[in-house]
Motif scaffolding. Sequence first.
Motif, PDB file in Angstrom:
ATOM      1  N   GLN A   1       0.839  -1.195   0.000  1.00 37.41           N
ATOM      2  CA  GLN A   1       0.000   0.000   0.000  1.00 37.41           C
ATOM      3  C   GLN A   1       0.878   1.251   0.000  1.00 37.41           C
ATOM      4  O   GLN A   1       1.077   1.896   1.025  1.00 37.41           O
ATOM      5  CB  GLN A   1      -0.929  -0.009   1.221  1.00 37.41           C
ATOM      6  CG  GLN A   1      -1.866  -1.191   1.275  1.00 37.41           C
ATOM      7  CD  GLN A   1      -2.835  -1.202   0.113  1.00 37.41           C
ATOM      8  OE1 GLN A   1      -3.290  -0.162  -0.339  1.00 37.41           O
ATOM      9  NE2 GLN A   1      -3.155  -2.386  -0.385  1.00 37.41           N
TER      10      GLN A   1
ATOM     11  N   LEU B   1      -0.382   5.154  -4.018  1.00 33.85           N
ATOM     12  CA  LEU B   1      -1.691   4.891  -4.614  1.00 33.85           C
ATOM     13  C   LEU B   1      -2.049   5.956  -5.652  1.00 33.85           C
ATOM     14  O   LEU B   1      -2.734   5.658  -6.636  1.00 33.85           O
ATOM     15  CB  LEU B   1      -2.755   4.835  -3.521  1.00 33.85           C
ATOM     16  CG  LEU B   1      -2.620   3.697  -2.490  1.00 33.85           C
ATOM     17  CD1 LEU B   1      -3.754   3.763  -1.492  1.00 33.85           C
ATOM     18  CD2 LEU B   1      -2.593   2.351  -3.188  1.00 33.85           C
TER      19      LEU B   1
ATOM     20  N   LEU C   1      -9.014  -0.393   0.864  1.00 38.41           N
ATOM     21  CA  LEU C   1      -7.905  -0.583   1.783  1.00 38.41           C
ATOM     22  C   LEU C   1      -8.175  -1.774   2.686  1.00 38.41           C
ATOM     23  O   LEU C   1      -9.324  -2.027   3.077  1.00 38.41           O
ATOM     24  CB  LEU C   1      -7.676   0.666   2.620  1.00 38.41           C
ATOM     25  CG  LEU C   1      -7.043   1.856   1.907  1.00 38.41           C
ATOM     26  CD1 LEU C   1      -6.946   3.037   2.855  1.00 38.41           C
ATOM     27  CD2 LEU C   1      -5.673   1.508   1.378  1.00 38.41           C
TER      28      LEU C   1
ATOM     29  N   ALA D   1      -2.467   4.943   6.370  1.00 36.41           N
ATOM     30  CA  ALA D   1      -3.790   5.315   5.879  1.00 36.41           C
ATOM     31  C   ALA D   1      -4.377   6.402   6.767  1.00 36.41           C
ATOM     32  O   ALA D   1      -5.232   6.152   7.617  1.00 36.41           O
ATOM     33  CB  ALA D   1      -4.693   4.088   5.822  1.00 36.41           C
TER      34      ALA D   1
ATOM     35  N   THR E   1      -5.603   9.816   2.968  1.00 41.30           N
ATOM     36  CA  THR E   1      -5.500   8.567   2.206  1.00 41.30           C
ATOM     37  C   THR E   1      -6.839   7.863   2.145  1.00 41.30           C
ATOM     38  O   THR E   1      -7.236   7.328   1.092  1.00 41.30           O
ATOM     39  CB  THR E   1      -4.442   7.664   2.838  1.00 41.30           C
ATOM     40  OG1 THR E   1      -3.181   8.334   2.874  1.00 41.30           O
ATOM     41  CG2 THR E   1      -4.295   6.369   2.069  1.00 41.30           C
TER      42      THR E   1
ATOM     43  N   GLU F   1      -8.923   6.981  -1.214  1.00 41.53           N
ATOM     44  CA  GLU F   1      -9.266   5.601  -1.557  1.00 41.53           C
ATOM     45  C   GLU F   1     -10.770   5.439  -1.716  1.00 41.53           C
ATOM     46  O   GLU F   1     -11.231   4.728  -2.614  1.00 41.53           O
ATOM     47  CB  GLU F   1      -8.724   4.668  -0.469  1.00 41.53           C
ATOM     48  CG  GLU F   1      -8.712   3.195  -0.836  1.00 41.53           C
ATOM     49  CD  GLU F   1     -10.058   2.536  -0.582  1.00 41.53           C
ATOM     50  OE1 GLU F   1     -10.845   3.086   0.220  1.00 41.53           O
ATOM     51  OE2 GLU F   1     -10.315   1.493  -1.195  1.00 41.53           O
TER      52      GLU F   1
ATOM     53  N   ASP G   1      -6.091   0.090 -11.480  1.00 43.39           N
ATOM     54  CA  ASP G   1      -4.916   0.070 -10.604  1.00 43.39           C
ATOM     55  C   ASP G   1      -3.689  -0.295 -11.446  1.00 43.39           C
ATOM     56  O   ASP G   1      -3.615  -1.396 -12.006  1.00 43.39           O
ATOM     57  CB  ASP G   1      -5.129  -0.940  -9.479  1.00 43.39           C
ATOM     58  CG  ASP G   1      -4.033  -0.862  -8.438  1.00 43.39           C
ATOM     59  OD1 ASP G   1      -3.060  -0.121  -8.642  1.00 43.39           O
ATOM     60  OD2 ASP G   1      -4.161  -1.556  -7.406  1.00 43.39           O
TER      61      ASP G   1
ATOM     62  N   SER H   1       0.270   6.773   1.916  1.00 41.15           N
ATOM     63  CA  SER H   1       0.047   5.946   0.725  1.00 41.15           C
ATOM     64  C   SER H   1      -0.233   6.764  -0.515  1.00 41.15           C
ATOM     65  O   SER H   1      -0.216   6.228  -1.622  1.00 41.15           O
ATOM     66  CB  SER H   1      -1.117   4.980   0.973  1.00 41.15           C
ATOM     67  OG  SER H   1      -0.805   4.086   2.021  1.00 41.15           O
TER      68      SER H   1
END
Length: 817
Positions: free
Chosen positions: A330, A333, A369, A377, A381, A385, A394, A671
């Motif tokens: 992770q 991202l 996540l 996180a 983050t 996400e 991704d 991340s």
Amino acid sequence: MIFRVAIIGPGNNESVGRSISVGGACTDREAGVIAATIVVQFGVGGPSVAADVDINSGDWSCVGSPSASIRGADTFVITAIGNAVFTRIPGQIGPNPTGSGSDSVTVRMADINPPQLAINTVPQLAGNATTAVDWTPTQLPADFRLAGSLVEGDARISTVQCAIDTGPFQTVTSTSGSWATWELHASLAAGYHRFVVRATDVGGLSTTLERWIKVHANPDAVDAHTASVTSWTRLEPKCRTVDMGRTVSARIFDPLWMMTRQWQIGEFQGEDTGSPISARVRATSGSITRYTLGQLPTVVTPGQSYDPLRAPLESIVERRRMRPADVTEQRMLSLAVDAGLHFLHMLDQAGLTKSYRAALIAKFALPQLPSPLPYAADDATQRFEQTMAGRAPDARQLATAFRSGGSLNFILDPTLKIALADQLEVKATADAWLAWYESMFSEPATPADDAWNPARLEYSVSVAGALSAQAPDEVTLTATELDDGLLDWSNFDVNAGVKLGSAGDRAAASLVETTIPAPVTFRGMPAVRFWELEDSKIAYGLMSVGKTDLAHLMMIEFASSYGNDWFVVPLTVPVGSLTRVDSLVVTDTFGVQRLIRPIGASGLQAAGFSMWQHAALHRAGDPATTPVPNLFFLPPSLARVEEGTALEDVLFMRDEMANMAWAIERTVESSIEQPSARAYDSAPPPSAQALSGTGIPRYVLASAVPENWIPLVPVQIQHTGAPTELRLQRAALLQPDGSANKINQAHSETLMALTPLRICDEEVPREGARLTRSRRLSRWVDGSFWVWTAFRRRAGNGEGSSGLQYDQLVPQNPTQP
């Protein structure tokens, strides 16, 4: 009766030693053999040996030696003579019949002792010395005589040959009628020369010797027509007052009279003081072609190949891992989403028959996540996400699919339903996207590509190049203590004991440039001509200096007396090269040419000024080293680098009250590639651990320490054959309730790179140290962009205290004494 003897081994023309095993077979055609004798003679007139004969099989063998007169490479004949007794034919009267036979082979005695070769003219160097013998002849090219001797030993010599430099072998001249003494005459130019002498005997065995000689160019003789002994009378003003302003102002009362006096005392005659008008520089330049990252191992292997015109050295030395290895990691991202959307944009531009956006997002969508959430996180983050999960492809999954199965399996995936007419375009787009994704950042490919020294909190690298194909001209430079992002020639020291294999790369070239020397000027330099008006911005005569101001006095003396004595001669060299000046010929206004020899040349006095020379790498226990003259290294370093905000910030701090040190993670990378502050920048007060209640004070075993404070305690490390070393090593913390010790986990890549976390004690001084991690971007000479992540070390914030205490009595009311 017929009786045959055959020698099976050794064969004809076979090389044998002093002890020879001979074997063969004997046969008959008419009757059985009831008795047989075979005698083997080694050489004509030589010793004879009876062989062991097996009557049943007919095989025989023996072991013998020739006479001592047979020497190495001589040929001789081995003869086997046999006699046999046969059974009588039925009805035959009289003695049993007999028969005889023989066979022979010619063999050669192997060489036992090779020729013993010696070179007498060039003395043999001791040990592993590579320094050539120095020779300064009276004129060039120089007539050189190479002579030596040869001991035959147990072999006879067929040829003696010699190769000069990289030329072919040629036969030398025998001076004694045999090869006991020999010589070779050659004409040599200035520079390094290699002589390889090879003696070969008639048996094919040879001995080779190699010698080096360095021929120096003889300096040009001084022109007899320009040499002179000059004398003059100098007129100096004598001041009777303290104020020198009127004296140094040089007011003009009668300039004609002053010029006449100058003419009378000969100040206008300067036959031997010509100014340089031309300079010809001859130099040898070789590109660095090898590098080794990190500390050099005990056994040095050839370095990795390197082209300085294709990549800057900083990006190779400082680069750290950036992109995630797979979906489980992770990190970055935001890059995963942006790169995935870029793949969709490339497909839209490919001119496909239909859109596959929905199918690609459904298969390669950014996942949610994991739960529980990792430390990185944070709120930003999680919001990112929640916004992008399930809506964007991704890139981590795309890269994994393209690497493992290839783009061919990707276009044949039944879930994507790519039309046959679009498969070639989709495959080409996937290959182009993967190449773009893989080349986006500069990252180490293997663990061997890591130059970071975790024990010293710094980078180290060694580069190597060669000024010629000769072994003495291979140069290895080592740079340690690289931690501030600056990489220049002054960071490198000459590592004379290490060779990285660059001598065979043949990347050296000769440079010749003829230019006009340009005078060196500086601010405040006095005018060259006496009557030239100056700007008076700097007046050395008005500077207030005392008797102890030696630096000011030396600066004034230099500017006044030697300011116009310096010239610049430009020499263009390629980036990432090593350069050695071979000669400098200066022509002045009178047409006189002078050869200026380089600093450190043989026969010259050692230079006392070495600020711009490379130092030799000094190791513990080695004697003092001297600077290496006549060597210039132009490193392939960047002129300008754009550096981003520190993504991670770790502070190393001394805590004298607790007799330990701390690694405090103040900022870590989230991340989504943003700096995220960790909780608790300082320790909570010890009283926070007191239990609630009334009455007597509570006993607390230990105070609490924030989770982002990693303790470092001093330990002694013993290395084999080295003194004991003090290191700062990660330790566990005692819990306030007396439970098992707790290890505060590190979340930053900065501390994870320090594996094992065992730092040298001197790397964390009293002022502490601060280690940051940030992105860097720059552009190289070929126009390419380079992006990488690097560490930076700076000074810390001084000593501090964690508030760590043991065995406390905490009062019920904190305000109560």
